[in-house]
Design an enzyme around this catalytic site. Structure first.
Site, PDB file in Angstrom:
ATOM      1  NE  ARG A  40      -6.889  10.227  13.666  1.00  0.00           N
ATOM      2  CZ  ARG A  40      -5.899   9.400  12.678  1.00  0.00           C
ATOM      3  NH1 ARG A  40      -7.152   8.318  11.342  1.00  0.00           N
ATOM      4  NH2 ARG A  40      -4.429   8.993  12.495  1.00  0.00           N
ATOM      5  CG  HIS A  67      -1.368  12.507  10.358  1.00  0.00           C
ATOM      6  ND1 HIS A  67      -1.610  11.681  11.134  1.00  0.00           N
ATOM      7  CD2 HIS A  67      -1.937  11.342   9.673  1.00  0.00           C
ATOM      8  CE1 HIS A  67      -1.594  10.762  11.329  1.00  0.00           C
ATOM      9  NE2 HIS A  67      -2.019  10.279  10.697  1.00  0.00           N
ATOM     10  CD  GLN A 101       1.323   9.072   7.471  1.00  0.00           C
ATOM     11  OE1 GLN A 101       0.052   8.071   8.078  1.00  0.00           O
ATOM     12  NE2 GLN A 101       1.926   8.129   6.430  1.00  0.00           N
ATOM     13  CG  ASP A 155      -4.595  11.593   2.336  1.00  0.00           C
ATOM     14  OD1 ASP A 155      -5.600  10.924   2.836  1.00  0.00           O
ATOM     15  OD2 ASP A 155      -4.469  13.182   2.991  1.00  0.00           O
ATOM     16  CB  CYS A 188      -0.733   9.088   4.550  1.00  0.00           C
ATOM     17  SG  CYS A 188      -2.587   9.651   4.197  1.00  0.00           S
ATOM     18  NE  ARG A 232       2.284   7.197  10.828  1.00  0.00           N
ATOM     19  CZ  ARG A 232       0.590   7.577  11.526  1.00  0.00           C
ATOM     20  NH1 ARG A 232      -0.429   6.328   9.507  1.00  0.00           N
ATOM     21  NH2 ARG A 232      -0.231   7.897  12.196  1.00  0.00           N
TER      22      ARG A 232
HETATM   23  N1  NVA Z   1      -6.751  13.421   5.141  1.00  0.00           N
HETATM   24  C1  NVA Z   1      -7.845  12.337   5.671  1.00  0.00           C
HETATM   25  C2  NVA Z   1      -6.530  11.254   6.797  1.00  0.00           C
HETATM   26  C3  NVA Z   1      -6.394  10.135   6.670  1.00  0.00           C
HETATM   27  C4  NVA Z   1      -4.755   9.586   7.651  1.00  0.00           C
HETATM   28  C5  NVA Z   1      -8.336  12.767   6.494  1.00  0.00           C
HETATM   29  O1  NVA Z   1      -8.354  13.935   7.832  1.00  0.00           O
HETATM   30  O2  NVA Z   1      -8.682  11.992   7.077  1.00  0.00           O
HETATM   31  N1   CP Z   2      -2.480   7.364   7.442  1.00  0.00           N
HETATM   32  C1   CP Z   2      -3.254   7.673   9.264  1.00  0.00           C
HETATM   33  O1   CP Z   2      -3.339   8.082   9.379  1.00  0.00           O
HETATM   34  O2   CP Z   2      -3.687   6.100   8.772  1.00  0.00           O
HETATM   35  P1   CP Z   2      -5.211   5.468  10.337  1.00  0.00           P
HETATM   36  O3   CP Z   2      -6.375   6.757  10.224  1.00  0.00           O
HETATM   37  O4   CP Z   2      -5.878   4.124   9.968  1.00  0.00           O
HETATM   38  O5   CP Z   2      -4.538   6.130  11.095  1.00  0.00           O
END
Ligand code: NVA
Ligand code: CP
Length: 306
Positions: free
Chosen positions: A102, A129, A132, A223, A263, A291
């Site tokens: 990540r 992502h 997801q 989101d 998400c 997930r």
């Molecule tokens: N768009 C959000 C998704 C979190 C799962 C982020 O990148 O923070």
């Molecule tokens: N939806 C998602 O990726 O959640 P987290 O940021 O908690 O992993």
């Protein structure tokens, strides 16, 4: 799923429709217990951003397959002291069987994958992502029986979720409508890629008109308005994004049997009202559970079962 063995998943477009359908089928079988698989391998998690669902669902999926997980928090590795990613990748490649990363910049994932022979999974970047969206497609398929021809409307920021949803829906023959404020539209090259994939079979629409985008849709998706790394602009975004809030009024314009996805994490009464996320059309908890099932199918497909 022999075709996926040894491959990376950096973008959802790394998969074709048949491969996604295969993953969803396997995830369904693993979820119901109809199929039990073992995969005694070691997954490394290198997360430069916070995570609840992705970290825990990947870990539990690997444990349930009989494998193990090493949490490589950048702060406790030499990564935080400037060891080059290329060196880290070549070393971890010798120890681990698979990596989930990540990070901010998609190019870091691509660089890591170019130096490591083991499969590398995008566990979220600023651009995409994909994991997801595998869970999202599984959830939609569970609710409606199939995917092609359904319409998914995403409301809010044209972020990593919007990008991967465009690709995922286009691949599966779903119509996708992205409604964002002006200047917050999704990545233009991913939009073009999604349109090329959809190639007249389904529609990929980007609009600033939330109400029109929702009309008749079977899936509403939202989101956070400010993603990780955008915290400084969070307050300024609230009034700009308000017309894109998923609330009862907006939901009335969707199909009668529409479901609502997010998400997570959610900011209640910002991008989604408390009433909608807790309401009868919300499927967010099933979506979060999925997930784990989708990623279990992914892990065993990239690694091969014992
Ligand atoms: N768009 C959000 C998704 C979190 C799962 C982020 O990148 O923070
Ligand atoms: N939806 C998602 O990726 O959640 P987290 O940021 O908690 O992993």
């Amino acid at each position: 799923m022999e075709a996926l063995k040894g491959r990376d998943l950096l973008s959802l477009a790394d998969l074709n429709a048949e491969e996604i359908q295969g993953l969803l089928h396997l995830a369904t079988q693993l979820k119901s217990g109809e199929v039990k698989l073992r995969c005694n391998k070691v997954l490394g998690l290198l997360f430069y951003k916070a995570s609840t669902r992705t970290r825990v669902s990947f870990s539990v999926a690997m444990y349930q397959l009989g494998g193990q997980v090493i949490d490589l928090n950048p702060n406790v590795t030499q990564v935080s002291r400037g060891e080059p990613l290329a060196d880290t990748a070549r070393v971890l490649d010798r120890y681990l069987d698979i990596m989930a990363i990540r990070t901010f910049d998609q190019r870091d994932l691509e660089a890591f994958a170019s130096y490591a022979k083991i499969p590398v999974i995008n566990a979220l970047s600023d651009l995409e992502h994909p994991c997801q969206v595998l869970a999202d497609l599984l959830t939609v398929q569970e609710c409606f029986g199939s995917l092609a021809g359904l319409t998914l409307t995403y409301l809010g920021d044209g972020n990593n979720m919007a990008n991967s949803l465009m690709l995922g829906c286009a691949l599966m023959g779903m119509n996708v409508r992205i409604a964002t404020p002006p200047e917050y539209e999704p990545d233009i090259s991913i939009l073009e890629q999604a349109r090329a994939i959809a190639a007249g079979r389904s529609e990929v629409m980007v609009t600033n008109d939330a109400k029109a985008a929702v009309s008749g849709a079977q899936v509403l998706y939202t989101d956070v308005w400010a993603s990780m790394g955008q915290e400084d602009s969070a307050d300024a975004r609230i009034p700009i994004f308000q017309p894109y809030q998923v609330n009862d009024q907006l939901l009335k314009g969707a199909a009668k049997n529409a479901i609502v996805l997010h998400c997570l994490p959610a900011h209640r009464d910002e991008e989604i009202t408390d009433a909608v996320i807790e309401g009868s059309q919300s499927r967010v908890w099933d979506q979060a559970e999925n997930r784990m099932h989708a990623q279990k199918a992914l892990l065993v497909s990239l690694l091969g079962a014992d």
